[in-house]
Design a protein around this motif. Structure first.
Motif, PDB file in Angstrom:
ATOM      1  N   VAL A  48      35.801   3.412 -33.857  1.00 15.20           N
ATOM      2  CA  VAL A  48      35.252   3.218 -35.193  1.00 15.20           C
ATOM      3  C   VAL A  48      33.971   4.018 -35.299  1.00 15.20           C
ATOM      4  N   GLN A  49      33.537   4.266 -36.479  1.00 19.33           N
ATOM      5  CA  GLN A  49      32.373   5.135 -36.670  1.00 19.33           C
ATOM      6  C   GLN A  49      31.106   4.455 -36.164  1.00 19.33           C
ATOM      7  N   ILE A  61      32.568   6.379 -30.081  1.00 16.64           N
ATOM      8  CA  ILE A  61      33.523   6.075 -29.202  1.00 16.64           C
ATOM      9  C   ILE A  61      34.480   5.628 -30.174  1.00 16.64           C
ATOM     10  N   ARG A  62      35.975   6.408 -29.310  1.00  9.65           N
ATOM     11  CA  ARG A  62      36.453   7.387 -30.068  1.00  9.65           C
ATOM     12  C   ARG A  62      35.393   7.158 -30.692  1.00  9.65           C
ATOM     13  N   SER A  63      34.698   5.827 -31.365  1.00 17.96           N
ATOM     14  CA  SER A  63      33.566   6.668 -31.608  1.00 17.96           C
ATOM     15  C   SER A  63      32.235   6.093 -31.148  1.00 17.96           C
ATOM     16  N   ILE A  64      32.133   5.301 -30.042  1.00 15.01           N
ATOM     17  CA  ILE A  64      30.798   4.998 -29.498  1.00 15.01           C
ATOM     18  C   ILE A  64      30.183   6.350 -29.157  1.00 15.01           C
ATOM     19  N   ASN A  65      28.949   6.540 -29.476  1.00 18.96           N
ATOM     20  CA  ASN A  65      28.332   7.833 -29.217  1.00 18.96           C
ATOM     21  C   ASN A  65      27.638   7.849 -27.868  1.00 18.96           C
ATOM     22  N   ASP A  66      27.618   9.024 -27.283  1.00 21.44           N
ATOM     23  CA  ASP A  66      26.891   9.234 -26.049  1.00 21.44           C
ATOM     24  C   ASP A  66      25.409   9.057 -26.377  1.00 21.44           C
ATOM     25  N   PRO A  67      24.669   8.304 -25.563  1.00 24.93           N
ATOM     26  CA  PRO A  67      23.262   8.079 -25.879  1.00 24.93           C
ATOM     27  C   PRO A  67      22.431   9.347 -25.943  1.00 24.93           C
ATOM     28  N   GLU A  68      22.886  10.447 -25.336  1.00 22.95           N
ATOM     29  CA  GLU A  68      22.083  11.663 -25.332  1.00 22.95           C
ATOM     30  C   GLU A  68      22.528  12.707 -26.341  1.00 22.95           C
ATOM     31  N   HIS A  69      23.699  12.561 -26.912  1.00 20.37           N
ATOM     32  CA  HIS A  69      24.245  13.598 -27.788  1.00 20.37           C
ATOM     33  C   HIS A  69      24.718  13.006 -29.107  1.00 20.37           C
ATOM     34  N   LYS A 117      31.552  -3.657 -26.991  1.00 16.45           N
ATOM     35  CA  LYS A 117      32.418  -3.390 -28.142  1.00 16.45           C
ATOM     36  C   LYS A 117      33.744  -4.138 -27.994  1.00 16.45           C
ATOM     37  N   LEU A 118      34.309  -4.123 -26.791  1.00 13.97           N
ATOM     38  CA  LEU A 118      35.579  -4.817 -26.552  1.00 13.97           C
ATOM     39  C   LEU A 118      35.411  -6.333 -26.625  1.00 13.97           C
ATOM     40  N   ASN A 167      23.290  -2.079 -29.357  1.00 17.12           N
ATOM     41  CA  ASN A 167      23.647  -2.253 -30.757  1.00 17.12           C
ATOM     42  C   ASN A 167      23.525  -0.942 -31.542  1.00 17.12           C
ATOM     43  N   GLN A 168      22.543  -0.117 -31.187  1.00 18.75           N
ATOM     44  CA  GLN A 168      22.415   1.193 -31.834  1.00 18.75           C
ATOM     45  C   GLN A 168      23.606   2.081 -31.474  1.00 18.75           C
ATOM     46  N   CYS A 169      24.063   1.999 -30.226  1.00 20.90           N
ATOM     47  CA  CYS A 169      25.244   2.769 -29.814  1.00 20.90           C
ATOM     48  C   CYS A 169      26.467   2.317 -30.600  1.00 20.90           C
ATOM     49  N   LEU A 170      26.498   1.042 -30.962  1.00 19.16           N
ATOM     50  CA  LEU A 170      27.687   0.472 -31.573  1.00 19.16           C
ATOM     51  C   LEU A 170      27.627   0.356 -33.096  1.00 19.16           C
TER      52      LEU A 170
END
Length: 174
Positions: A48-49, A61-69, A117-118, A167-170
């Protein structure tokens, strides 16, 4: 990193193509039939976005984001559908993730974000196993041990700063 001006560990990662939307089957549309949870559904839950922890709001991931990118874990090939294994009948979900570099200092945070997330997305009956793809990280055993330890995960999520980063990652982009 969280310092703002710190250099990225992997400034020029390889970027992979995102998979498309999954077609919905007639069985899934039939309200009379129970929906089973499969590998792709878990991958989509992780897709999810979401937003990067330390950078501006970014892509799916698919859409958790990498903390550095400002890229998703799917685009960095950190999470792939082939590394998601679900057994709905036995209520187990296993997700392997592959850090972009062997010394990635964010591996535990990425794994924790996937696990959270899971936990938030699946029924409580599921037993979750989130771990690093074997042979892809220098501290794989230590990170896997942390992610498998329910008490350590719970303690990490009681840390308000760490929980804010997760939470920011998610969090979905507004």
């Amino acid at each position: 990193g969280p310092g703002g001006g710190a250099a990225l560990e992997n400034a020029n990662p390889l970027i992979y193509r995102r998979s498309g939307e999954r077609p919905v089957t007639a069985r899934e549309e039939d309200d009379e039939l129970p929906d089973s949870i499969d590998d792709r559904e878990i991958f989509d839950i992780l897709a999810v976005q979401l937003r990067s922890a330390f950078l501006n709001p970014a892509h799916l991931i698919r859409s958790i984001n990498d903390p550095e990118h400002p890229l998703t874990l799917e685009e960095l090939n950190v999470v792939e559908q082939v590394r998601v294994k679900v057994n709905d009948a036995e209520s187990t979900v296993a997700v392997e993730f592959t850090p972009t570099i062997p010394h990635c200092s964010m591996a535990t945070l990425i794994g924790l974000s996937i696990k959270v997330k899971l936990i938030r997305s699946l029924p409580e009956r599921f037993k979750l196993d989130v771990h690093i793809t074997p042979g892809t990280h220098a501290s794989e055993h230590a990170v896997n041990k942390q992610l498998a330890d329910k008490e350590r995960v719970a303690a990490a999520l009681e840390n308000s700063h760490l929980l804010e980063v997760v939470n920011q990652c998610l969090s979905a982009r507004s």
